[in-house]
Write a protein that holds these residues in place. Sequence first.
Motif, PDB file in Angstrom:
ATOM      1  N   ARG A 210       0.851  -1.190   0.000  1.00  0.00           N
ATOM      2  CA  ARG A 210       0.000   0.000   0.000  1.00  0.00           C
ATOM      3  C   ARG A 210       0.880   1.231   0.000  1.00  0.00           C
ATOM      4  NH1 ARG A 210      -2.774  -1.086   4.135  1.00  0.00           N
ATOM      5  NH2 ARG A 210      -1.718   0.159   5.689  1.00  0.00           N
ATOM      6  N   ASP A 212       1.535   4.464   1.204  1.00  0.00           N
ATOM      7  CA  ASP A 212       1.108   5.364   2.271  1.00  0.00           C
ATOM      8  C   ASP A 212       1.525   6.811   2.022  1.00  0.00           C
ATOM      9  OD1 ASP A 212      -0.190   3.454   3.809  1.00  0.00           O
ATOM     10  OD2 ASP A 212       1.659   2.810   4.787  1.00  0.00           O
ATOM     11  N   LEU A 215      -2.380  10.242  -0.412  1.00  0.00           N
ATOM     12  CA  LEU A 215      -3.668  10.342   0.267  1.00  0.00           C
ATOM     13  C   LEU A 215      -4.704  10.761  -0.770  1.00  0.00           C
ATOM     14  CD1 LEU A 215      -5.166  10.260   3.031  1.00  0.00           C
ATOM     15  CD2 LEU A 215      -4.793  12.732   3.146  1.00  0.00           C
ATOM     16  N   PRO A 286      -9.262   3.984  12.515  1.00  0.00           N
ATOM     17  CA  PRO A 286      -9.194   4.437  11.121  1.00  0.00           C
ATOM     18  C   PRO A 286     -10.260   3.794  10.243  1.00  0.00           C
ATOM     19  CG  PRO A 286      -7.008   3.852  11.939  1.00  0.00           C
ATOM     20  CD  PRO A 286      -7.999   3.347  12.939  1.00  0.00           C
ATOM     21  N   CYS A 287     -10.621   2.544  10.554  1.00  0.00           N
ATOM     22  CA  CYS A 287     -11.598   1.828   9.740  1.00  0.00           C
ATOM     23  C   CYS A 287     -12.994   2.416   9.902  1.00  0.00           C
ATOM     24  CB  CYS A 287     -11.588   0.351  10.130  1.00  0.00           C
ATOM     25  SG  CYS A 287     -12.785  -0.660   9.241  1.00  0.00           S
ATOM     26  N   SER A 290     -13.578   5.505   7.989  1.00  0.00           N
ATOM     27  CA  SER A 290     -13.384   5.330   6.553  1.00  0.00           C
ATOM     28  C   SER A 290     -14.712   5.013   5.873  1.00  0.00           C
ATOM     29  CB  SER A 290     -12.392   4.195   6.308  1.00  0.00           C
ATOM     30  OG  SER A 290     -12.393   3.793   4.956  1.00  0.00           O
ATOM     31  N   PHE A 297     -11.362  -1.995   3.682  1.00  0.00           N
ATOM     32  CA  PHE A 297     -10.338  -1.204   4.362  1.00  0.00           C
ATOM     33  C   PHE A 297      -9.088  -2.042   4.600  1.00  0.00           C
ATOM     34  CE2 PHE A 297      -8.225   0.622   8.094  1.00  0.00           C
ATOM     35  CZ  PHE A 297      -8.126   1.950   7.713  1.00  0.00           C
ATOM     36  N   ARG A 300      -7.156  -2.406   1.268  1.00  0.00           N
ATOM     37  CA  ARG A 300      -6.953  -1.195   0.460  1.00  0.00           C
ATOM     38  C   ARG A 300      -5.508  -1.098  -0.025  1.00  0.00           C
ATOM     39  NH1 ARG A 300      -6.053  -0.083   5.638  1.00  0.00           N
ATOM     40  NH2 ARG A 300      -4.672   1.636   6.261  1.00  0.00           N
ATOM     41  N   ASN A 303      -4.448   4.996   0.802  1.00  0.00           N
ATOM     42  CA  ASN A 303      -5.212   5.631   1.872  1.00  0.00           C
ATOM     43  C   ASN A 303      -6.088   6.739   1.305  1.00  0.00           C
ATOM     44  OD1 ASN A 303      -4.244   4.118   4.089  1.00  0.00           O
ATOM     45  ND2 ASN A 303      -2.336   5.284   4.059  1.00  0.00           N
ATOM     46  N   HIS A 304      -7.235   6.929   1.944  1.00  0.00           N
ATOM     47  CA  HIS A 304      -8.163   7.967   1.544  1.00  0.00           C
ATOM     48  C   HIS A 304      -8.357   8.949   2.693  1.00  0.00           C
ATOM     49  CE1 HIS A 304      -9.198   4.632  -1.173  1.00  0.00           C
ATOM     50  NE2 HIS A 304      -9.753   5.521  -1.982  1.00  0.00           N
ATOM     51  N   ASN A 306     -10.963  10.870   5.220  1.00  0.00           N
ATOM     52  CA  ASN A 306     -11.964  10.181   6.022  1.00  0.00           C
ATOM     53  C   ASN A 306     -13.172  11.064   6.323  1.00  0.00           C
ATOM     54  OD1 ASN A 306     -11.447  11.673   8.609  1.00  0.00           O
ATOM     55  ND2 ASN A 306      -9.418  10.752   8.354  1.00  0.00           N
TER      56      ASN A 306
END
Length: 547
Positions: A210, A212, A215, A286-287, A290, A297, A300, A303-304, A306
Amino acid sequence: MSAQPVDGGRGPLRLVLATSAAMATLGNWPLWQALAELGLLQSAKGWGLAAALAVAVFGALVALQSLLAWRFTLKPVAIFLLLAAAAGAHYMLAYRIVIDQTMLVNVLQTNPGEAADLLSLRMVATLVLGGLLPAWLVWRTPVQPAPWGRQLGHNLGAALVGLALVVAAVLASFQPLSSTMRNHKQLRYLLNPLNSVYALGMVASEPLRRNDRVLLPLGTDARLGPSHAPGAKPPLLLLVLGETARAGNFALNGYGRPTNPALSQLPVVSWRNAWSCGTNTAASVPCMFSHLGREDFASRQANHENLLDVAQRAGLAVLWLDNQAGCKGVCARVPNVETGNLKHPTLCSDGECWDPIMLDGLDARIAALPAAQRDKGVLLVMHQMGSHGPAYFKRVPPAFKRFLPECSTINLQDCSREQLLNAYDNTIAYTDQFLAQAIGWLQQHQASHDTAMVYVSDHGESLGENNLYLHGLPYAIAPDVQKQVPWITWLSPGFAQRQKLDAACLAGRADAAISHDHYFHSVLGLLDVLTSVYQPRLDAYAACRGR
């Protein structure tokens, strides 16, 4: 490093064999105990299974250490593994936890206060005798590697022999081994210290799975809905993010003890069939903020932004108050305040503050938010210390302890069932008191705002059931008490009218299955934020809106 001739028996292989044997046998005491408790050591076949596991762990450790058996890596690697094995054995024995990637993330994100709560003489003794003393012996043992070419051959040969032992052990006990691991998946997380090595590898390789550094924006079309019409009161929505609260220990949900004396006198709705996204704070928080939901999640690839970013982009003022170990990145782009280290004559003690500290001076904190956003509405998040263990007794001021005698040690297994429940239920009762205070604060602002509160915990807790304590087991094998969480809603008359929410309908949904997957969309719905990422089917309040 002292030098001795290889022919004198001081080559790296002896050290590799000795440390691997110690960790594969004594270091795996939690595994042997688990096998005994499952009744798997009551026959010769069971003892054969245990022997096969020991040989397999030994072979894997020999292979791992042999590949790193060089002058400047041999001893540091052995010492690291010994310390990891000692620490892992202590916590797996003390709280019956297992070690996986999420547990390691918890360890890496532990703050000094949380670490202090876990200190005990028993832990020190285990680390000294099981980790530091063997590590000291390793450091003092003179080793003289062979010339690099010959040493390379030795290392590769030993690694191949270690892998051969693993294969032989698995093949020799394949049927009982596969059956046991299939029926008792938690055992694979007890292979010490291979569990820590695997978890560390997963954490270290996460950037490969992923990105990181990127974003992704979310809800770029977010805007305020029709309830924000000119002249209407702005909303003031308080989200209380609970910590380690079990739904089953709330009197509102049918628990037999009076843990909710304050909330039971208020018009709240408690949904008792709510489920968490994870079994620890680092996974759940964090989940739940989201838009992805638990399964997406976890898998993923990027990252998005929130829920807080979307609310702020829509024009609302957002504030995060944290009385815990941080927001896990959720509040990184909104105003936020740490309250856990504040000084207060009655709300803080011994370097820790009780949850009502988040209400102290709150009006001034909100007044400091941008006026243009504040006038449109406020989303306020309070992250509790709540029922964070194992030092439950520290979470409640002495005057608010309703259930006595309570467990007043972090060695939970040393307390009786009654003492442990008393200590934990005191934290739930104190959360009840805090939530009632928060609602009282909201009621004071009804003249200027339409106010509401939603309380949801991040995960649950094990309190000795099946000899399990605390939380953090892998989701697939975690008991329901670590995953079932309280979800409590209070709406002022103005907020209910604004949202056209029917209280009787909400109460009638007390047993409807909901989860953290609904949280993002439910909050957007309550705030009347319109965006393409909002999914009405995942809004837990939608079924009772417009009636």
